[in-house]
Enzyme design. Structure first.
Site, PDB file in Angstrom:
ATOM      1  N   ARG A  82       0.881  -1.181   0.000  1.00 37.55           N
ATOM      2  CA  ARG A  82       0.000   0.000   0.000  1.00 37.55           C
ATOM      3  C   ARG A  82       0.909   1.218   0.000  1.00 37.55           C
ATOM      4  O   ARG A  82       1.738   1.387   0.902  1.00 37.55           O
ATOM      5  CB  ARG A  82      -0.913   0.012   1.225  1.00 37.55           C
ATOM      6  CG  ARG A  82      -1.598   1.350   1.438  1.00 37.55           C
ATOM      7  CD  ARG A  82      -2.692   1.324   2.465  1.00 37.55           C
ATOM      8  NE  ARG A  82      -3.857   0.629   1.949  1.00 37.55           N
ATOM      9  CZ  ARG A  82      -5.086   0.702   2.498  1.00 37.55           C
ATOM     10  NH1 ARG A  82      -5.288   1.444   3.572  1.00 37.55           N
ATOM     11  NH2 ARG A  82      -6.093   0.050   1.975  1.00 37.55           N
ATOM     12  N   HIS A 110      -7.565   0.866  -6.282  1.00 42.26           N
ATOM     13  CA  HIS A 110      -7.731  -0.005  -5.105  1.00 42.26           C
ATOM     14  C   HIS A 110      -8.438  -1.287  -5.567  1.00 42.26           C
ATOM     15  O   HIS A 110      -9.569  -1.562  -5.172  1.00 42.26           O
ATOM     16  CB  HIS A 110      -8.541   0.733  -4.043  1.00 42.26           C
ATOM     17  CG  HIS A 110      -8.479   0.124  -2.674  1.00 42.26           C
ATOM     18  ND1 HIS A 110      -7.672  -0.964  -2.359  1.00 42.26           N
ATOM     19  CD2 HIS A 110      -9.134   0.443  -1.511  1.00 42.26           C
ATOM     20  CE1 HIS A 110      -7.841  -1.272  -1.077  1.00 42.26           C
ATOM     21  NE2 HIS A 110      -8.714  -0.444  -0.548  1.00 42.26           N
ATOM     22  N   GLN A 126     -10.138  -3.972  -3.102  1.00 40.27           N
ATOM     23  CA  GLN A 126     -11.416  -3.538  -2.541  1.00 40.27           C
ATOM     24  C   GLN A 126     -12.555  -3.901  -3.485  1.00 40.27           C
ATOM     25  O   GLN A 126     -13.629  -4.356  -3.054  1.00 40.27           O
ATOM     26  CB  GLN A 126     -11.394  -2.011  -2.321  1.00 40.27           C
ATOM     27  CG  GLN A 126     -12.694  -1.444  -1.809  1.00 40.27           C
ATOM     28  CD  GLN A 126     -13.011  -1.920  -0.398  1.00 40.27           C
ATOM     29  OE1 GLN A 126     -12.172  -1.807   0.485  1.00 40.27           O
ATOM     30  NE2 GLN A 126     -14.206  -2.443  -0.179  1.00 40.27           N
ATOM     31  N   ASP A 150     -17.418   7.149  -0.904  1.00 39.46           N
ATOM     32  CA  ASP A 150     -16.149   6.973  -0.188  1.00 39.46           C
ATOM     33  C   ASP A 150     -15.833   8.300   0.476  1.00 39.46           C
ATOM     34  O   ASP A 150     -16.488   9.325   0.199  1.00 39.46           O
ATOM     35  CB  ASP A 150     -15.052   6.543  -1.194  1.00 39.46           C
ATOM     36  CG  ASP A 150     -13.723   6.196  -0.531  1.00 39.46           C
ATOM     37  OD1 ASP A 150     -13.697   5.984   0.705  1.00 39.46           O
ATOM     38  OD2 ASP A 150     -12.691   6.148  -1.241  1.00 39.46           O
ATOM     39  N   CYS A 185     -16.333   1.550   1.163  1.00 33.47           N
ATOM     40  CA  CYS A 185     -15.169   0.697   1.448  1.00 33.47           C
ATOM     41  C   CYS A 185     -14.687   0.838   2.883  1.00 33.47           C
ATOM     42  O   CYS A 185     -13.984  -0.041   3.379  1.00 33.47           O
ATOM     43  CB  CYS A 185     -14.044   1.007   0.459  1.00 33.47           C
ATOM     44  SG  CYS A 185     -13.342   2.652   0.620  1.00 33.47           S
ATOM     45  N   ARG A 218     -13.662  -8.576   2.379  1.00 30.37           N
ATOM     46  CA  ARG A 218     -12.257  -8.336   2.057  1.00 30.37           C
ATOM     47  C   ARG A 218     -11.446  -9.609   2.290  1.00 30.37           C
ATOM     48  O   ARG A 218     -10.560  -9.955   1.502  1.00 30.37           O
ATOM     49  CB  ARG A 218     -11.679  -7.177   2.895  1.00 30.37           C
ATOM     50  CG  ARG A 218     -12.219  -5.794   2.535  1.00 30.37           C
ATOM     51  CD  ARG A 218     -11.848  -5.352   1.128  1.00 30.37           C
ATOM     52  NE  ARG A 218     -10.417  -5.313   0.891  1.00 30.37           N
ATOM     53  CZ  ARG A 218      -9.601  -4.309   1.237  1.00 30.37           C
ATOM     54  NH1 ARG A 218     -10.102  -3.220   1.797  1.00 30.37           N
ATOM     55  NH2 ARG A 218      -8.305  -4.366   0.987  1.00 30.37           N
TER      56      ARG A 218
HETATM   57  N1   CP Z   1     -11.179  -0.192   2.726  1.00 34.97           N
HETATM   58  C1   CP Z   1      -9.890  -0.269   3.089  1.00 34.97           C
HETATM   59  O1   CP Z   1      -8.991  -0.487   2.268  1.00 34.97           O
HETATM   60  O2   CP Z   1      -9.694  -0.111   4.423  1.00 34.97           O
HETATM   61  P1   CP Z   1      -8.296   0.098   5.162  1.00 34.97           P
HETATM   62  O3   CP Z   1      -7.779   1.445   4.757  1.00 34.97           O
HETATM   63  O4   CP Z   1      -8.631   0.021   6.612  1.00 34.97           O
HETATM   64  O5   CP Z   1      -7.353  -0.988   4.722  1.00 34.97           O
HETATM   65  N1  NVA Z   2     -10.104   6.686  -1.059  1.00 37.91           N
HETATM   66  C1  NVA Z   2      -9.669   6.244   0.251  1.00 37.91           C
HETATM   67  C2  NVA Z   2      -9.843   4.778   0.406  1.00 37.91           C
HETATM   68  C3  NVA Z   2      -9.460   4.234   1.760  1.00 37.91           C
HETATM   69  C4  NVA Z   2      -9.600   2.750   1.856  1.00 37.91           C
HETATM   70  C5  NVA Z   2      -8.220   6.637   0.448  1.00 37.91           C
HETATM   71  O1  NVA Z   2      -7.425   6.492  -0.499  1.00 37.91           O
HETATM   72  O2  NVA Z   2      -7.883   7.110   1.536  1.00 37.91           O
END
Ligand code: CP
Ligand code: NVA
Length: 310
Positions: free
Chosen positions: A109, A136, A139, A227, A266, A294
């Site tokens: 990530r 992502h 997700q 989101d 998400c 997930r």
């Molecule tokens: N939805 C998601 O990716 O959550 P986290 O940021 O907690 O991993």
């Molecule tokens: N769009 C959000 C998703 C978090 C899971 C971010 O990138 O912070």
């Protein structure tokens, strides 16, 4: 077989994603009453280790990949930017080559999508995108699973996205291209998704509408998605929050969708901003099914990466 990286949904393609969802449904059903840490009967990833790198915060991605590896009979370890040499400037290329010698797959990530592309170029084990500023995909495998579980076939599905044109929306649009559904995006001017994702979906035959009218976006939708208005790494700009106000998913907006529409997010959510409390806590909200999925979806992604699926 070439090393299978999962940087975006297109790396797998529509058929493999359908296989991932099918396998997730089967594995989820087979272990319904088992303790969460018990491995599946076939333990297909016994002896395999996933190295996870986090350059941004995470709850779901971190726990779901760890639990996914346990349930598949393997294990996972975590490196965070603050306490690994990556955080002190060791290159992505060297990190990829070292982790390829020590672990069987890498999940990362990070911010800049170019970093995971660089990781994949130098890794000799699968690299999985656990979220970047651009996309992502993990997700969205969970989201598609959730939609199907709630009795909605993907082809021809009408998905309404409200709010920011962000990384998660990009993966929704990529999924639309691969799984043949339509997306109506209600987004304020200046916060549109990147055109390449809109064009990708349209080129594949999906209907993608970008509108400034939130009600038009939500009208007759099967699935309503939103989101956070401020993604990780973005500035908390008052101007942006003000622009997003009309796109909050509240009861009135949800009433524009079909009567049996479901609400997805998400998570983490900012209840009161992108979604009202009545919708978030209401009967159409399936956000905690989505969060649980997930795990089931990540198991399928891992099995695909190891050549055991699709
Ligand atoms: N939805 C998601 O990716 O959550 P986290 O940021 O907690 O991993
Ligand atoms: N769009 C959000 C998703 C978090 C899971 C971010 O990138 O912070």
């Amino acid at each position: 077989m070439a090393t299978r990286h999962f940087l975006d949904l297109s790396d797998a393609g529509g058929d493999a994603i359908a296989a991932m969802i099918g396998d997730a449904i089967d594995r989820k059903a087979a272990r319904r009453i088992w303790p969460k840490g018990q491995s599946d009967a076939d333990a297909p990833l016994a002896g395999r280790v996933l190295a996870m790198i986090f350059e941004k915060s995470s709850t779901r991605t971190r726990v779901s990949f760890d639990m996914a590896m346990r349930q598949l009979g393997g294990s996972a370890l975590i490196l965070d930017a603050g306490t690994s040499q990556l955080g002190r400037g060791e290159t992505i290329a060297d990190t990829a080559r070292v982790l390829s010698r020590m672990a069987d797959a890498i999940m990362i990530r990070t911010d800049d999508h170019a970093k995971i592309e660089e990781m994949a170029r130098h890794a000799t084990v699968p690299v999985i995108n656990g979220l970047t500023d651009r996309s992502h995909p993990c997700q969205i495998v969970a989201d598609l699973l959730t939609v199907i579980e709630h009795g909605k076939p993907l082809p021809g599905l009408e998905v309404a996205w409200l709010g920011d044109g962000n990384n998660v929306l990009h993966s929704v649009l990529e999924a639309a291209a691969l799984m043949k559904f339509n997306v109506r995006v209600g987004v304020p001017e200046g916060y549109d998704p990147e055109p390449q994702f809109v064009e990708l979906a349209r080129a594949a035959g999906s209907r993608v509408t970008i509108t400034r009218d939130a009600e038009e976006a939500a009208a007759a939708a099967d699935v309503v998605v939103t989101d956070t208005w401020v993604s990780m790494g973005q500035a908390h700009a008052e101007e942006k929050l003000a622009a997003m106000e009309p796109y909050r998913v509240d009861g009135a907006l949800m009433a524009r969708a079909k009567g049996d529409a479901i609400f997805l997010h998400c998570l983490p959510a900012h209840v009161g901003d992108e979604v009202s409390e009545d919708v978030f806590e209401g009967p159409q909200s399936v956000v905690f099914d989505e969060a649980e999925n997930r795990i089931h979806a990540q198991k399928s992604v891992l099995l695909w990466c190891f050549g055991l699926l699709g």
